[in-house]
Design an enzyme around this catalytic site. Structure first.
Site, PDB file in Angstrom:
ATOM      1  N   GLY A 134      34.196 101.890 -13.392  1.00 20.86           N
ATOM      2  CA  GLY A 134      35.489 101.335 -13.796  1.00 20.86           C
ATOM      3  C   GLY A 134      35.820 101.461 -15.270  1.00 20.86           C
ATOM      4  O   GLY A 134      36.979 101.402 -15.670  1.00 20.86           O
ATOM      5  N   ARG A 155      42.246 104.201  -9.501  1.00 20.71           N
ATOM      6  CA  ARG A 155      41.614 104.301 -10.826  1.00 20.71           C
ATOM      7  C   ARG A 155      42.459 105.102 -11.808  1.00 20.71           C
ATOM      8  O   ARG A 155      42.378 104.911 -13.019  1.00 20.71           O
ATOM      9  CB  ARG A 155      40.253 104.998 -10.710  1.00 20.71           C
ATOM     10  N   ASP A 207      34.058  89.411 -15.467  1.00 16.10           N
ATOM     11  CA  ASP A 207      34.442  88.528 -14.360  1.00 16.10           C
ATOM     12  C   ASP A 207      33.482  87.345 -14.344  1.00 16.10           C
ATOM     13  O   ASP A 207      33.671  86.391 -15.085  1.00 16.10           O
ATOM     14  CB  ASP A 207      34.420  89.355 -13.064  1.00 16.10           C
ATOM     15  N   ASP A 263      34.772  97.499 -18.041  1.00 13.18           N
ATOM     16  CA  ASP A 263      36.210  97.365 -17.788  1.00 13.18           C
ATOM     17  C   ASP A 263      36.651  95.913 -17.812  1.00 13.18           C
ATOM     18  O   ASP A 263      37.652  95.567 -18.418  1.00 13.18           O
ATOM     19  CB  ASP A 263      36.581  98.018 -16.433  1.00 13.18           C
ATOM     20  N   LYS A 295      38.691  87.850 -17.252  1.00 11.25           N
ATOM     21  CA  LYS A 295      39.423  87.007 -16.303  1.00 11.25           C
ATOM     22  C   LYS A 295      39.219  85.540 -16.615  1.00 11.25           C
ATOM     23  O   LYS A 295      38.096  85.084 -16.807  1.00 11.25           O
ATOM     24  CB  LYS A 295      38.909  87.282 -14.888  1.00 11.25           C
ATOM     25  N   ASP A 297      39.286 100.067  -9.613  1.00 16.08           N
ATOM     26  CA  ASP A 297      39.608 100.535  -8.267  1.00 16.08           C
ATOM     27  C   ASP A 297      39.755  99.409  -7.275  1.00 16.08           C
ATOM     28  O   ASP A 297      39.312  98.286  -7.498  1.00 16.08           O
ATOM     29  CB  ASP A 297      38.493 101.453  -7.753  1.00 16.08           C
ATOM     30  N   PHE A 328      43.099  89.995  -8.535  1.00 15.43           N
ATOM     31  CA  PHE A 328      42.380  91.258  -8.419  1.00 15.43           C
ATOM     32  C   PHE A 328      43.255  92.373  -8.975  1.00 15.43           C
ATOM     33  O   PHE A 328      44.363  92.615  -8.511  1.00 15.43           O
ATOM     34  CB  PHE A 328      41.989  91.554  -6.976  1.00 15.43           C
ATOM     35  N   VAL A 329      42.753  93.043 -10.014  1.00 14.03           N
ATOM     36  CA  VAL A 329      43.565  94.053 -10.693  1.00 14.03           C
ATOM     37  C   VAL A 329      43.005  95.457 -10.483  1.00 14.03           C
ATOM     38  O   VAL A 329      41.804  95.643 -10.270  1.00 14.03           O
ATOM     39  CB  VAL A 329      43.674  93.751 -12.209  1.00 14.03           C
TER      40      VAL A 329
HETATM   41  P1  5GP Z   1      30.683  90.534 -13.211  1.00 13.14           P
HETATM   42  O1  5GP Z   1      31.231  90.140 -14.567  1.00 13.14           O
HETATM   43  O2  5GP Z   1      31.167  89.608 -12.135  1.00 13.14           O
HETATM   44  O3  5GP Z   1      29.206  90.701 -13.193  1.00 13.14           O
HETATM   45  O4  5GP Z   1      31.186  91.953 -12.788  1.00 13.14           O
HETATM   46  C1  5GP Z   1      32.284  92.557 -13.306  1.00 13.14           C
HETATM   47  C2  5GP Z   1      32.553  93.768 -12.426  1.00 13.14           C
HETATM   48  O5  5GP Z   1      33.203  93.376 -11.221  1.00 13.14           O
HETATM   49  C3  5GP Z   1      33.503  94.712 -13.135  1.00 13.14           C
HETATM   50  O6  5GP Z   1      32.806  95.684 -13.867  1.00 13.14           O
HETATM   51  C4  5GP Z   1      34.248  95.313 -11.951  1.00 13.14           C
HETATM   52  O7  5GP Z   1      33.520  96.418 -11.460  1.00 13.14           O
HETATM   53  C5  5GP Z   1      34.252  94.239 -10.899  1.00 13.14           C
HETATM   54  N1  5GP Z   1      35.518  93.486 -10.909  1.00 13.14           N
HETATM   55  C6  5GP Z   1      35.693  92.198 -11.252  1.00 13.14           C
HETATM   56  N2  5GP Z   1      36.982  91.822 -11.163  1.00 13.14           N
HETATM   57  C7  5GP Z   1      37.656  92.918 -10.753  1.00 13.14           C
HETATM   58  C8  5GP Z   1      39.060  93.177 -10.491  1.00 13.14           C
HETATM   59  O8  5GP Z   1      39.963  92.339 -10.607  1.00 13.14           O
HETATM   60  N3  5GP Z   1      39.378  94.441 -10.094  1.00 13.14           N
HETATM   61  C9  5GP Z   1      38.439  95.428  -9.956  1.00 13.14           C
HETATM   62  N4  5GP Z   1      38.873  96.619  -9.564  1.00 13.14           N
HETATM   63  N5  5GP Z   1      37.114  95.219 -10.196  1.00 13.14           N
HETATM   64  C10 5GP Z   1      36.735  93.975 -10.596  1.00 13.14           C
HETATM   65 MG    MG Z   2      32.073  97.528 -13.077  1.00 17.20          MG
END
Ligand code: 5GP
Ligand code: MG
Length: 178
Positions: free
Chosen positions: A38, A159, A97, A94, A125, A153, A146-147
């Site tokens: 991403g 993407r 979260d 990217d 987020k 993606d 969810f973006v």
């Molecule tokens: P975390 O911070 O939860 O460990 O993981 C973050 C990853 O979750 C990001 O790199 C992405 O791959 C995925 N992710 C989280 N939120 C979103 C979203 O809103 N859209 C997309 N496409 N991927 C997301």
């Molecule tokens: Mg990722």
């Protein structure tokens, strides 16, 4: 789809981030380590705004998420892990979260002898973080939706969009992203 961040907004913000990183890493052995897939578009745009010698490495990593919402251990593709000993590492993703992926990678890079480890994310987020991690550089804080687009993606589509949009009627699907 509702456009959350336009192409022009993103480009301007990426320019600003590049200028800050350039000023702060001047004269240091910078390695930007990006988390596939991403972050690809953000990576490509950002490095062209940093007028410094730098190395780029790509990592394949994911915190396994099962049926429950708790994240498991970080799965890291060892074949991709760069030699970061003595380097100033800037981890790039990217979107921040839950924070599990980046916080685990910060630990990994530190254990592998990086001289410093900082983080840059395009998006963060609101109200989603489960582990404390304050990104050193952040493009935009966005609401909990969810973006897609600009590298992000849904089921491996979208993407290529030059903007960030909210996927209509979507709750974050388990295992999506990456
Ligand atoms: P975390 O911070 O939860 O460990 O993981 C973050 C990853 O979750 C990001 O790199 C992405 O791959 C995925 N992710 C989280 N939120 C979103 C979203 O809103 N859209 C997309 N496409 N991927 C997301
Ligand atoms: Mg990722």
């Amino acid at each position: 789809m509702d456009i959350l961040l336009s192409e022009a907004q993103i480009q301007e913000r990426v320019r600003q981030l590049g200028r800050r990183i350039e000023a702060e890493y001047h004269g240091r052995p910078l390695t930007i380590v990006a988390v596939l897939t991403g972050s690809l578009v953000f990576l490509a745009d950002l490095i062209r705004q940093i007028g410094l010698p730098l190395r780029v490495a790509l990592l394949q990593a994911s915190s396994y998420k099962g049926a429950v919402s708790t994240a498991g251990p970080l799965l890291l593709n060892e074949a991709f892990v760069p030699d970061v000993a003595g380097r100033d590492v800037l981890l790039l993703d990217d979107i921040l979260d839950t924070g599990h992926t980046l916080s685990a990678l910060v630990r990994q890079m530190t254990e592998r002898g990086a001289r410093s480890v900082r983080t840059v994310v395009l998006l963060r987020k609101l109200g989603r973080q489960e582990v404390h991690l304050e990104p050193d550089y952040c493009g935009f804080t966005i609401p909990d939706a969810f973006v897609v687009g600009y590298g992000l993606d849904y089921a491996d589509d979208y993407r290529h969009l030059p903007y960030v949009a909210i996927l209509p009627g979507s709750h974050p699907p388990p295992g999506a992203g990456g």
